[in-house]
Enzyme design. Sequence first.
Site, short mmCIF file in Angstrom:
data_model
loop_
_atom_site.label_atom_id
_atom_site.label_comp_id
_atom_site.label_asym_id
_atom_site.label_seq_id
_atom_site.Cartn_x
_atom_site.Cartn_y
_atom_site.Cartn_z
N LYS A 169 0.83 -1.23 0.00
CA LYS A 169 0.00 0.00 0.00
C LYS A 169 0.85 1.26 0.00
O LYS A 169 0.51 2.24 0.66
CB LYS A 169 -0.98 -0.01 1.17
N ARG A 170 1.92 1.27 -0.76
CA ARG A 170 2.76 2.46 -0.84
C ARG A 170 2.05 3.51 -1.68
O ARG A 170 1.18 3.18 -2.52
CB ARG A 170 4.12 2.12 -1.45
#
Lengths: 286, 286
Positions: free
Chosen positions: A96-97
Amino acid sequence: MIIDRLFDAVKQRGPVCVGLDTSLQLLPASLLAKLPPAQAALAFNQEVIDATVDVCACFKVQIAHYEAMGVDGLSCYRDTIAYAHDKGALVIGDVKRGDIASTGEMYARAHMDGEFATDMITVNPYMGWDAISPYLPYLERGDKGIFVLIRTSNPSAQDFQEINCGDRSLFLRVASKVAEWGKNYIGDCGYSAIGGVVGATGPEQLATVRSEFPLVFFLVPGYGAQGGGGKDVAPAFRDRNGAVVNASRSIIGAYRGQPDGDRRYTHYARTAAFTMREDITQWQER
Amino acid sequence: MIIDRLFDAVKQRGPVCVGLDTSLQLLPASLLAKLPPAQAALAFNQEVIDATVDVCACFKVQIAHYEAMGVDGLSCYRDTIAYAHDKGALVIGDVKRGDIASTGEMYARAHMDGEFATDMITVNPYMGWDAISPYLPYLERGDKGIFVLIRTSNPSAQDFQEINCGDRSLFLRVASKVAEWGKNYIGDCGYSAIGGVVGATGPEQLATVRSEFPLVFFLVPGYGAQGGGGKDVAPAFRDRNGAVVNASRSIIGAYRGQPDGDRRYTHYARTAAFTMREDITQWQER
């Protein structure tokens, strides 16, 4: 292209994505007794991969659980990915960058080219296109993909994702952008290497995005421990493909509470993955 | 509380936040010639910390640049934080994490209690309250804080953050939630340990959120290399406090292009931080 490999994996082995959210709390006592924590986690992951690789489409490794173990944990993350790849499996890095410019490029390098490289990663859309574009050079190479968060499976997803933005909810605006961004990366299977995350806890949202955005492949979290069932995820599919459904605790922690669980945890993981596949495919049109 | 320490740091040493976005491209050749990459990055960070600790409020370490170097890079990230802490400095972990439930708890453990623990971290709000609540036990302990992304400094921030949600833009809806969430964590200084990220590239947005949300402390990116100047960030402040302004490349990369830069990079970093502080404070009301 990577999305064709994922499509084929679903076709051959079904849509289950085995989530390796391997926290210390989830590890069998028998393993923790003989190995240091991060090594026990790696041994566990390797055994679970062996036990489920032929009944799942792919694995998803949730990096948070490894970050919590520090540098040793990240070695375990790296080695888990390498092991799954050795077994021919596809791996989604659930990181989830979301960041921009040179920072975004560094995340892309880390998770698409560096030690932590997986096949596809999850990406957060809040910063817009600038948080997506750093991955394009890797997508153009053909062997990488991303899943952009659209509608997540948690209760407070509605705080922002369900906000009404003029004609529609924010998550539909995001889905619309995801579909637009993905147009240049469509594989032979008809889906794009830019996919989306849509939770199992909102079957009506799944149905909406599935029908409106036919090119977007879905990663569906929220099955099992988070409450979604086979019927809930059915709207994610079209012709029995176009989505993978993730479960973690309900698979890798299936051994808990079983009298022989501490010894036969891989058996319970495999059985849980198999049962989940049945539960999902029974609801799909044939 | 941590926010009081940050407030005091701004009062004593000004609002500059030195960004340690230490990529290999930014390292002096002299260091890379004698040390392996991750060790060179650590040595560089330590020297920059020594050279700027008395002219800045805090350091911000951007984890992406370390992730790109793999496990060795994350050792460098950990050791950089430890070094800054040894010097009595406050450290913001720019990790932009955002996840829920057990995964969120793992990120919180990793970045508030584990090897990678900093004083405050950046957090992505897309998943709503569930992505914030895992940090509360640490905020309640008093020594940790978070900065939630509100309005970022990149051009495509407008893709979603500027979407009109009925009465106002999404970023103002987010800011409103951040202010609401922060009410239980207000320090003696009058600001909350739940702060917000608002970019220097939107002075009018800065002015709006500053006046509407007086309890929210700001982390302001986008100064320097990204185009914002002292005048642009002025609206972030109230009585010369309430915000820190980050710059990275324009400080740690200030040596580049200087004839003696490769030898005197710490001198140029210090000078750049000093000049930046002057540039910002000259625009503040006295």
